[in-house]
Design a protein around this motif. Structure first.
Motif, PDB file in Angstrom:
ATOM      1  N   THR A  76      87.834  77.643  34.559  1.00 13.25           N
ATOM      2  CA  THR A  76      87.035  77.186  33.423  1.00 13.25           C
ATOM      3  C   THR A  76      86.503  75.773  33.653  1.00 13.25           C
ATOM      4  OG1 THR A  76      88.330  78.581  31.947  1.00 13.25           O
ATOM      5  CG2 THR A  76      87.057  76.816  30.927  1.00 13.25           C
ATOM      6  N   TRP A  77      87.303  74.893  34.258  1.00 20.52           N
ATOM      7  CA  TRP A  77      86.836  73.523  34.512  1.00 20.52           C
ATOM      8  C   TRP A  77      85.612  73.531  35.421  1.00 20.52           C
ATOM      9  CZ3 TRP A  77      86.369  71.908  39.433  1.00 20.52           C
ATOM     10  CH2 TRP A  77      87.185  72.495  40.412  1.00 20.52           C
ATOM     11  N   ARG A  96      83.182  75.778  35.426  1.00 17.56           N
ATOM     12  CA  ARG A  96      82.022  76.105  34.586  1.00 17.56           C
ATOM     13  C   ARG A  96      81.641  74.916  33.719  1.00 17.56           C
ATOM     14  NH1 ARG A  96      85.175  80.705  34.553  1.00 17.56           N
ATOM     15  NH2 ARG A  96      86.049  80.313  32.511  1.00 17.56           N
ATOM     16  N   ILE A  97      82.624  74.219  33.170  1.00 19.61           N
ATOM     17  CA  ILE A  97      82.329  73.054  32.329  1.00 19.61           C
ATOM     18  C   ILE A  97      81.708  71.942  33.163  1.00 19.61           C
ATOM     19  CG2 ILE A  97      83.393  71.248  30.917  1.00 19.61           C
ATOM     20  CD1 ILE A  97      85.389  73.466  29.998  1.00 19.61           C
ATOM     21  N   ILE A 145      78.104  72.851  33.883  1.00 18.86           N
ATOM     22  CA  ILE A 145      77.206  72.586  32.756  1.00 18.86           C
ATOM     23  C   ILE A 145      76.898  71.097  32.663  1.00 18.86           C
ATOM     24  CG2 ILE A 145      77.074  72.561  30.225  1.00 18.86           C
ATOM     25  CD1 ILE A 145      78.467  75.310  30.280  1.00 18.86           C
ATOM     26  N   ALA A 146      77.918  70.255  32.808  1.00 21.06           N
ATOM     27  CA  ALA A 146      77.698  68.803  32.720  1.00 21.06           C
ATOM     28  C   ALA A 146      76.761  68.318  33.825  1.00 21.06           C
ATOM     29  CB  ALA A 146      79.032  68.070  32.798  1.00 21.06           C
ATOM     30  N   LEU A 194      80.631  81.301  29.401  1.00 20.94           N
ATOM     31  CA  LEU A 194      81.614  80.654  28.527  1.00 20.94           C
ATOM     32  C   LEU A 194      81.708  81.366  27.193  1.00 20.94           C
ATOM     33  CD1 LEU A 194      81.147  76.844  29.146  1.00 20.94           C
ATOM     34  CD2 LEU A 194      83.133  78.220  29.682  1.00 20.94           C
TER      35      LEU A 194
END
Length: 144
Positions: free
Chosen positions: A92-93, A95-96, A99-100, A138
């Protein structure tokens, strides 16, 4: 009822209907991030090596000299490639982070529009596709 190796578990039964396509979107987003990162690096190298390649725009509000743009694109390219690797690894990190970093890339390409419009628009299109793919993944995530 006893659990046997062939009995589906509760979490497997709760899998999101978008899990298959969403997994494909993650691969798509990760590969596009790596490609966009390489493109950013190439843009940065070109700006550092050849000042005459890009347009000069007088009185541009976000005017940096091309050496600044070159280093910025080179560093951003490395970050985008790392984020792409994080997305391809699957946590998950990743994907985050993806996005950032793609939001940073969108801003950088928007600000770079007067210098090289068609290249910036191409990268903006890639960034938007990546953002859509990562955000879709997400949202479709169905974790207990």
């Amino acid at each position: 009822m006893t659990h046997t190796p062939h009995t589906p578990t509760h979490t497997a039964m709760r899998q999101s209907p978008l899990a298959g396509p969403a997994e494909g979107l993650l691969g798509f987003a990760g590969v596009l991030l790596v490609v966009a990162g390489v493109w950013h690096a190439l843009t940065g190298i070109a700006a550092l090596l050849n000042d005459n390649l890009y347009l000069s725009t007088p009185d541009y509000v976000y005017a940096l000299d091309l050496t600044g743009w070159g280093w910025g694109h080179l560093v951003l390219g490395a970050l985008v490639v790392l984020a792409g690797a994080g997305v391809l690894m699957g946590p998950t990190w990743g994907r985050i982070l993806g996005i950032a970093v793609v939001v940073l890339s969108l801003v950088a390409n928007f600000l770079f529009l007067p210098r090289y419009p068609m290249w910036s628009l191409a990268l903006i299109a890639v960034d938007l596709a990546v953002l859509w793919a990562l955000a879709t993944r997400l949202v479709s995530r169905d974790e207990p």
